[in-house]
Design an enzyme around this catalytic site. Structure first.
Site, PDB file in Angstrom:
ATOM      1  N   ASP A  98       0.819  -1.126  -0.011  1.00  0.00           N
ATOM      2  CA  ASP A  98      -0.116   0.148  -0.073  1.00  0.00           C
ATOM      3  C   ASP A  98       0.843   1.172  -0.047  1.00  0.00           C
ATOM      4  OD1 ASP A  98      -2.235   1.866   0.423  1.00  0.00           O
ATOM      5  OD2 ASP A  98      -3.274  -0.256   1.432  1.00  0.00           O
ATOM      6  N   ASP A 199      -3.087   4.664  -2.173  1.00  0.00           N
ATOM      7  CA  ASP A 199      -4.239   5.206  -1.621  1.00  0.00           C
ATOM      8  C   ASP A 199      -4.561   6.500  -2.193  1.00  0.00           C
ATOM      9  OD1 ASP A 199      -5.457   4.934   1.127  1.00  0.00           O
ATOM     10  OD2 ASP A 199      -4.646   6.826   1.564  1.00  0.00           O
ATOM     11  N   GLU A 266      -6.469   3.911  -5.860  1.00  0.00           N
ATOM     12  CA  GLU A 266      -7.905   4.086  -5.095  1.00  0.00           C
ATOM     13  C   GLU A 266      -8.318   5.619  -5.719  1.00  0.00           C
ATOM     14  OE1 GLU A 266     -10.002   4.365  -0.907  1.00  0.00           O
ATOM     15  OE2 GLU A 266      -8.088   5.298  -1.319  1.00  0.00           O
ATOM     16  N   HIS A 339     -11.410  -3.170   3.186  1.00  0.00           N
ATOM     17  CA  HIS A 339     -11.555  -3.018   4.714  1.00  0.00           C
ATOM     18  C   HIS A 339     -12.111  -1.536   5.008  1.00  0.00           C
ATOM     19  CE1 HIS A 339      -8.406  -0.339   2.680  1.00  0.00           C
ATOM     20  NE2 HIS A 339      -8.415   0.353   3.607  1.00  0.00           N
ATOM     21  N   ASP A 340     -12.588  -0.727   3.797  1.00  0.00           N
ATOM     22  CA  ASP A 340     -13.232   0.442   4.229  1.00  0.00           C
ATOM     23  C   ASP A 340     -14.886   0.391   3.895  1.00  0.00           C
ATOM     24  OD1 ASP A 340     -11.129   2.153   4.676  1.00  0.00           O
ATOM     25  OD2 ASP A 340     -10.751   2.321   2.506  1.00  0.00           O
TER      26      ASP A 340
HETATM   27  C1  NOJ Z   1      -8.637   5.026   2.111  1.00  0.00           C
HETATM   28  C2  NOJ Z   1      -8.209   3.927   2.817  1.00  0.00           C
HETATM   29  O1  NOJ Z   1      -8.320   2.786   2.153  1.00  0.00           O
HETATM   30  C3  NOJ Z   1      -8.651   4.214   4.266  1.00  0.00           C
HETATM   31  O2  NOJ Z   1      -8.665   3.269   5.033  1.00  0.00           O
HETATM   32  C4  NOJ Z   1      -8.173   5.401   4.677  1.00  0.00           C
HETATM   33  O3  NOJ Z   1      -8.582   5.807   5.820  1.00  0.00           O
HETATM   34  C5  NOJ Z   1      -8.068   6.516   3.881  1.00  0.00           C
HETATM   35  N1  NOJ Z   1      -7.822   6.244   2.541  1.00  0.00           N
HETATM   36  C6  NOJ Z   1      -6.840   7.629   4.153  1.00  0.00           C
HETATM   37  O4  NOJ Z   1      -5.748   6.964   4.117  1.00  0.00           O
END
Ligand code: NOJ
Length: 570
Positions: A98, A199, A266, A339-340
């Site tokens: 990551d 990210d 992302e 995970h989000d």
């Molecule tokens: C996206 C990540 O997947 C998430 O878990 C994180 O809180 C935010 N970006 C900030 O880095």
């Protein structure tokens, strides 16, 4: 379409904190992951995406990095990490890391210097501004509630943080920052990693004028700031910002192009048209993006927490747009949870009566579209959302800040909890369920977050004993991709776009066809194949029910959440 290893791969995402604990401190770690490599190999995945394992004060579980070139104590050492990389490579698997460079931690040495004085050499590594009329420099909200600016007394200025105040945004306008990032990336690549997940990479370029969101966004009106919610989403000025493509092309030229690796960025709020600019094969930026259109399908006007029911026709429209627009131009990434996000079987399937059937059906979708499938840990055994008894049981900063902000604004706490049960990121962060023992075999100590009580039934040990398990179905889906080029490279044609129960499509490649039929509801439904789909013979490749193979495929009676994949014309 150019053939590459990452198009033919299946990626498995590990959230290390919740995967496997080796030393009894209740927190997952790298030796824990190493102990499960044979399990991952048995599943058949090709690439592991490891969420951040770097040094971090853990305000946002590792997405706030204080040292990019070392491992967080709780997770182990750099030596452990080297062993993990070797262990994966020995088994023919790859590792992507990551890359979190929109922001660092406020405990990173760069930021600690930066905040010292206005003329510190590191000042310009971050985004500092004086206040305006005794307030923040603008009205932007942070993704984690409240203002996106934090006042710092030492120099009497504010710094920008799109996420928590412990995650100051790096200033990509500064060429030295970019060089530092490229140097760090090269250091990891030279260790032999196979790529990066980046990210929020489409947020790295901000409009340097940093305008107010309210003034420039007519739909917000010009009234005095709302006392309860005075801050607004300023995405217009940092989502796909003015220099983002220039930066990514520079990163590609200076770093990425020198290695045979994969990259996935992302990218929030991107349309397929925007997406094509990031992943277009002739553009030399990234290989794939994670877009959020599907993740927003059940969000109302008020955003993520304003939940409305999703419609299958909308899901199909979103996926189909991306499938069609990127075809022959770039490459898709296919995911329905991470995970989000909430667990996909709870959100898009049925996590009670038809848990197994619907988990397999959703897996069938993700593994038979064009694009690389991403499995999030636990998805392969059908792990579900959780309802923790009280807000005090939750750990996630986004959830906790939102609860505080909403309840302080007078919203009924029970209503807020209901939306947390559906959407909180902690749904995905409960420990991996390895067996039915007290802490699901995740740890011998006290787990850092509640273990889902349903681990007595839903766990790996159980799945491995049951030939009909979701695990073995995923294993078969993964193997099928390896055996049939058409699953990877075929083009995509949607059938029945308006149907709210059935998702069906045809993939075509070198004169061969694949027919995928999925029942998205908990009732039996009848499917009729349109005459335009021609075939002489058909062969059932996979199904989540026992199917009479002689049954004519022009007319199918589908069971609740039934999935079938046929190869036609061979
Ligand atoms: C996206 C990540 O997947 C998430 O878990 C994180 O809180 C935010 N970006 C900030 O880095």
């Amino acid at each position: 379409m150019k053939k590459t290893w990452w198009k033919e791969s299946v990626v498995y995402q590990i959230y290390p904190r919740s995967f496997m604990d080796s030393n009894g401190d209740g927190i997952g770690d790298i030796p824990g992951i190493i102990s499960k490599l044979d399990y991952l190999q048995l599943l058949g995945v090709h690439v592991i995406w490891l969420c951040p394992v770097y040094e971090s004060p853990n305000d946002d579980n590792g997405y706030d990095i204080s040292n990019y070139q070392n491992i967080m104590d709780e997770f182990g050492t750099l030596d452990d990490w080297e062993q993990l990389l070797d262990g994966l490579h020995q088994r023919g698997m790859k590792l992507i890391m990551d890359l979190v460079v929109n922001h660092s931690s406020d405990e990173h040495a760069w930021f600690m210097e930066s905040r010292q004085s206005k003329d510190n050499p590191y000042r310009d590594y971050y985004i500092w501004r004086p206040g305006k009329d005794g307030r923040e420099p603008n009205d932007w909200s942070s993704f984690f509630s409240g203002s996106a600016w934090q006042y710092d007394e030492t120099t009497e200025e504010y710094y920008l943080h799109l996420f928590s105040k412990k995650q100051p945004d790096l200033n990509w306008e500064n060429p030295t920052v970019r060089e530092e990032v490229y140097k760090m990336m090269t250091w990891w690549l030279d260790k032999g990693i196979d790529g990066f997940r980046m990210d929020v990479i489409n947020l790295i370029s901000k409009d340097p004028k940093l305008p107010d969101a309210r003034e420039e966004t007519p739909e917000l009106g010009t009234a005095e700031p709302d006392q309860k919610f005075p801050y607004h989403f300023g995405g217009k000025y940092f989502v796909n910002g003015p220099r983002v493509h220039e930066y990514l092309q520079e990163m590609n030229e200076k770093v990425l192009s020198k290695y045979d690796i994969m990259t996935v960025g992302e990218a929030i709020n991107v349309t397929p048209e925007d997406g094509a600019l990031y992943v277009g094969e002739d553009r030399n930026e990234l290989n794939m993006v994670f877009h959020f259109e599907l993740m927003r399908v059940d969000a109302g006007k008020g955003g993520k927490w304003d939940i409305r029911p999703w419609k299958l026709s909308e899901i199909k429209a979103i996926i189909s747009k991306w499938q069609t627009l990127l075809h022959n131009k770039g490459w898709n990434s296919n995911y329905m949870n991470n995970h989000d996000q909430a667990r996909m079987v709870s959100r898009f399937g049925n996590d009670t009566r038809y848990r197994k059937e619907s988990a397999k059906m959703l897996g069938t979708l993700l593994h038979t579209l064009q694009g690389t499938p991403y499995i999030y840990q636990g998805e392969e055994i059908g792990m579900t959302n959780i309802r923790m008894p009280s807000i005090d049981d939750y750990q996630d900063i986004e959830t906790l800040n939102m609860y505080q902000e909403y309840t302080a604004a007078g919203i009924d706490p029970d209503k807020v909890m209901e939306s947390i049960y559906i959407k909180s990121r902690d749904n995905a962060r409960t420990p991996m369920q390895w067996d039915d023992s007290e802490h699901a075999g995740f740890t011998t100590g006290q787990p850092w977050i509640t273990v889902n009580p349903n681990h007595d039934k839903i766990n790996v040990a159980e799945a491995l004993k049951d030939q009909e398990s979701i695990f073995y179905y995923y294993q078969k889906l993964i193997a099928l991709r390896g055996e049939h080029d058409i699953i990877v490279y075929g083009d995509y044609h949607l059938l029945l776009p308006e149907d709210e129960q059935i998702y069906a499509y045809v993939r075509t490649y070198e004169g061969k066809q694949l027919l995928v039929v999925l029942n998205f509801c908990d009732q039996p439904v009848h499917f009729q194949l349109e005459n335009s789909v021609q075939y002489e013979q058909y062969q059932l490749l996979i199904s989540n029910y026992t199917v009479d193979e002689q049954q004519d495929i022009r007319e199918m009676d589908l069971q609740p959440y039934e999935a079938r994949v046929y190869k036609l014309n061979q």
